[in-house]
Design a protein around this motif. Structure first.
Motif, short mmCIF file in Angstrom:
data_model
loop_
_atom_site.label_atom_id
_atom_site.label_comp_id
_atom_site.label_asym_id
_atom_site.label_seq_id
_atom_site.Cartn_x
_atom_site.Cartn_y
_atom_site.Cartn_z
N GLY A 3 -6.83 55.05 -8.88
CA GLY A 3 -5.67 54.74 -9.25
C GLY A 3 -5.09 53.54 -8.37
N PHE A 4 -3.74 53.33 -8.83
CA PHE A 4 -3.09 52.34 -7.98
C PHE A 4 -1.89 52.94 -7.46
CE2 PHE A 4 -5.22 50.52 -11.79
CZ PHE A 4 -6.19 49.44 -11.08
N GLN A 5 -1.65 53.02 -6.07
CA GLN A 5 -0.61 53.50 -5.33
C GLN A 5 0.19 52.13 -5.08
OE1 GLN A 5 -0.36 57.12 -4.51
NE2 GLN A 5 1.82 56.06 -4.15
N ILE A 6 1.63 52.25 -5.16
CA ILE A 6 2.70 51.57 -4.83
C ILE A 6 3.22 51.82 -3.33
CG2 ILE A 6 4.82 50.14 -5.82
CD1 ILE A 6 3.77 51.15 -8.53
N PHE A 7 3.39 50.67 -2.54
CA PHE A 7 3.90 50.76 -1.38
C PHE A 7 4.86 49.64 -1.32
CE2 PHE A 7 -0.03 53.00 -0.69
CZ PHE A 7 0.07 54.12 -0.44
N ASP A 8 5.89 49.80 -0.18
CA ASP A 8 6.72 48.87 0.33
C ASP A 8 5.89 47.61 0.93
OD1 ASP A 8 9.25 49.18 -1.02
OD2 ASP A 8 10.10 50.01 0.84
N THR A 9 4.93 47.87 1.67
CA THR A 9 4.22 46.75 2.45
C THR A 9 2.97 47.22 2.67
OG1 THR A 9 4.55 47.71 4.64
CG2 THR A 9 6.46 46.68 3.86
N PRO A 10 2.15 45.96 3.16
CA PRO A 10 0.67 46.18 3.24
C PRO A 10 0.28 47.29 4.51
CG PRO A 10 1.09 44.02 2.72
CD PRO A 10 2.39 44.57 3.08
N ILE A 11 1.50 47.56 5.42
CA ILE A 11 1.36 48.11 6.35
C ILE A 11 1.21 49.65 5.88
CG2 ILE A 11 2.64 49.46 8.36
CD1 ILE A 11 1.46 46.86 9.24
N HIS A 12 2.14 50.05 5.07
CA HIS A 12 1.81 51.36 4.44
C HIS A 12 0.64 51.40 3.55
CE1 HIS A 12 6.42 50.80 4.93
NE2 HIS A 12 6.47 52.14 4.88
N ALA A 13 0.28 50.53 2.93
CA ALA A 13 -1.14 50.56 2.28
C ALA A 13 -2.22 50.86 3.12
CB ALA A 13 -1.12 49.37 1.30
N THR A 14 -2.39 50.06 4.26
CA THR A 14 -3.57 50.05 5.12
C THR A 14 -3.63 51.49 5.80
OG1 THR A 14 -3.20 47.75 5.48
CG2 THR A 14 -4.65 49.07 7.12
N ALA A 15 -2.20 51.87 6.52
CA ALA A 15 -2.29 53.26 6.89
C ALA A 15 -2.81 54.66 5.81
CB ALA A 15 -0.87 53.81 7.36
N LYS A 48 -9.52 34.31 -16.59
CA LYS A 48 -8.60 32.95 -16.62
C LYS A 48 -7.86 32.64 -15.61
CE LYS A 48 -9.45 32.06 -21.60
NZ LYS A 48 -8.79 31.73 -22.78
N THR A 49 -7.59 33.74 -14.76
CA THR A 49 -6.68 33.61 -13.49
C THR A 49 -7.55 33.48 -12.22
OG1 THR A 49 -5.14 35.13 -14.63
CG2 THR A 49 -4.95 35.08 -12.21
N ASN A 50 -7.09 32.34 -11.56
CA ASN A 50 -7.77 32.36 -10.19
C ASN A 50 -7.05 32.97 -9.17
OD1 ASN A 50 -9.94 30.09 -10.52
ND2 ASN A 50 -8.37 28.91 -11.31
N LEU A 51 -8.14 33.71 -8.38
CA LEU A 51 -7.38 34.61 -7.23
C LEU A 51 -8.31 34.11 -5.85
CD1 LEU A 51 -7.37 38.15 -9.16
CD2 LEU A 51 -5.48 36.33 -8.44
N THR A 52 -7.50 34.11 -4.94
CA THR A 52 -8.22 33.78 -3.42
C THR A 52 -8.43 35.19 -2.93
OG1 THR A 52 -7.12 31.46 -3.37
CG2 THR A 52 -7.88 32.57 -1.53
N ILE A 53 -9.70 35.32 -2.67
CA ILE A 53 -9.93 36.74 -2.21
C ILE A 53 -10.51 36.87 -0.79
CG2 ILE A 53 -11.49 38.79 -2.56
CD1 ILE A 53 -9.24 38.40 -4.89
N TYR A 54 -9.97 37.76 0.09
CA TYR A 54 -10.38 37.98 1.45
C TYR A 54 -11.13 39.48 1.51
CZ TYR A 54 -7.50 34.12 2.69
OH TYR A 54 -6.92 32.85 2.65
N ASN A 55 -12.09 39.35 2.41
CA ASN A 55 -12.82 40.78 2.65
C ASN A 55 -12.51 41.16 3.95
OD1 ASN A 55 -14.87 42.70 2.12
ND2 ASN A 55 -16.23 41.49 3.55
N LEU A 56 -12.05 42.73 4.02
CA LEU A 56 -11.46 43.17 5.27
C LEU A 56 -12.28 44.29 5.76
CD1 LEU A 56 -8.96 43.83 7.17
CD2 LEU A 56 -8.15 45.17 5.45
N HIS A 57 -12.62 44.54 6.73
CA HIS A 57 -13.50 45.57 7.56
C HIS A 57 -12.66 46.02 8.52
CE1 HIS A 57 -16.81 46.91 10.34
NE2 HIS A 57 -16.88 47.71 9.06
N ILE A 58 -12.71 47.21 8.58
CA ILE A 58 -11.75 48.14 9.55
C ILE A 58 -12.58 49.31 10.23
CG2 ILE A 58 -9.75 49.62 9.90
CD1 ILE A 58 -8.29 48.21 7.84
N GLN A 59 -12.53 49.53 11.48
CA GLN A 59 -13.13 50.27 12.16
C GLN A 59 -12.09 51.39 12.90
OE1 GLN A 59 -16.69 49.26 14.31
NE2 GLN A 59 -17.81 50.47 13.16
N TYR A 60 -11.92 52.63 12.44
CA TYR A 60 -10.80 53.28 13.16
C TYR A 60 -11.34 54.58 13.69
CZ TYR A 60 -6.24 55.60 13.12
OH TYR A 60 -5.14 56.31 13.13
#
Length: 319
Positions: A132-144, A283-295
């Protein structure tokens, strides 16, 4: 006379930035009034749409749509599970989801201090059955949230959480995507490029990664000098950001924040970001980054320490 579309804060989250909330019936009324709303035997390709367009542009002000972060989670190869396992996966996902929400409320209470219960999360969740898709205010919330979610998945996969169900269903492989863009509401449903782009990024991945769009990358760059610095973020630094300006830091009886409850950014062992490049999705161009986290995290009231990886370092396999 047609009333202006109403704008309101979500009743269950007065803290969140305003959503543009439109009524489908009111939009339908406006269109029906200005357009030809009966079947005709004549072709009207020469119709003048300027008046209707003008009214729609006055009512639907896209520049005022709220900017939100969407965390997409998808169970990889869901269709390849057997029928019984397929029917159980939404149940398993809900068990993991509920526990992740509980961890956010108990172990990351500063970040999620405006969330009163699991229902606060679920009302901002678009369920797809196999994720699914979870909506947050910021990427900080989403990362946590993603870190907490992945910790529970690790315990499930290693037979330390619902081991009998693990034997029946098998291991879970997840892919994540994070996008940051505009979102609005039509009645009770959410729409907007943040959700659309997230789905497009997810479907392009075949190696269970954690992918970000350019807007998310830029948010981290502008707010904390890049996502690589997330391991050094303090609560005091967050307070300097506009999004967290009204967050309360309270020690004592209220327990909104104590040192162990602010989401432990210092427990990030590593955080690597790689630019994959541009992809073409419908037909939409998207610039993508790959994230790797160890926690390095804790479960079971701090009794069980574990190190988890979120995403991986493989940059191939995107088309």
């Amino acid at each position: 006379m047609f009333n202006s579309f109403y704008i309101q804060r979500l009743e269950f989250q007065s803290f969140m930035k305003k959503f543009k909330n439109y009524s489908i019936s009111e939009i339908t009324e406006l269109i029906s009034k200005e357009d030809i709303n009966e079947f005709s035997k004549f072709c009207h390709d020469d119709v003048d749409e300027s008046e209707l367009l003008s009214q729609l542009e006055k009512e639907i002000i896209t520049d005022k749509f709220a900017e939100k972060t969407v965390l997409g989670i998808d169970i990889y190869h869901y269709s390849q599970y057997k029928p019984l396992e397929q029917s159980l996966i939404p149940v398993l996902y809900n068990l993991i989801y509920d526990k992740a929400c509980e961890m956010c409320l108990s172990d990351s209470s500063y970040i999620f201090q405006h969330y009163n219960s699991k229902e606060t999360f679920s009302k901002l969740f678009i369920n797809t059955g196999d994720g699914g898709f979870q909506i947050f205010d910021t990427p900080i919330h989403a990362t946590a949230f993603a870190v907490n979610f992945q910790m529970i998945v690790r315990y499930y996969n290693s037979y330390r959480y619902f081991p009998k169900l693990r034997k029946i269903i098998g291991p879970l492989s997840l892919r994540y995507a994070m996008t940051h863009d505009k979102i609005y509401k039509l009645d009770k449903n959410y729409f907007g490029p943040a959700i659309i782009n997230n789905a497009r990024v997810l479907i392009k991945d075949s190696l269970n990664r954690f992918l970000l769009d350019q807007n998310t990358y830029n948010w981290f760059l502008y707010q904390i000098n890049g996502i690589e610095n997330i391991q050094f973020v303090s609560i005091d630094q967050l307070k300097e950001l506009a999004t967290f300006a009204d967050y309360k830091k309270v020690d004592g009886d209220n327990h909104i924040y104590v040192d162990s409850k602010g989401f432990d950014f210092e427990k990030f062992i590593s955080c690597d970001i790689q630019k994959i490049g541009n992809i073409l999705a419908k037909k939409t161009n998207l610039t993508i980054y790959n994230l790797h986290i160890q926690y390095k995290g804790f479960l079971g009231n701090g009794k069980y320490k574990t190190v988890i990886s979120l995403g991986n370092l493989n940059t191939s396999g995107i088309s």
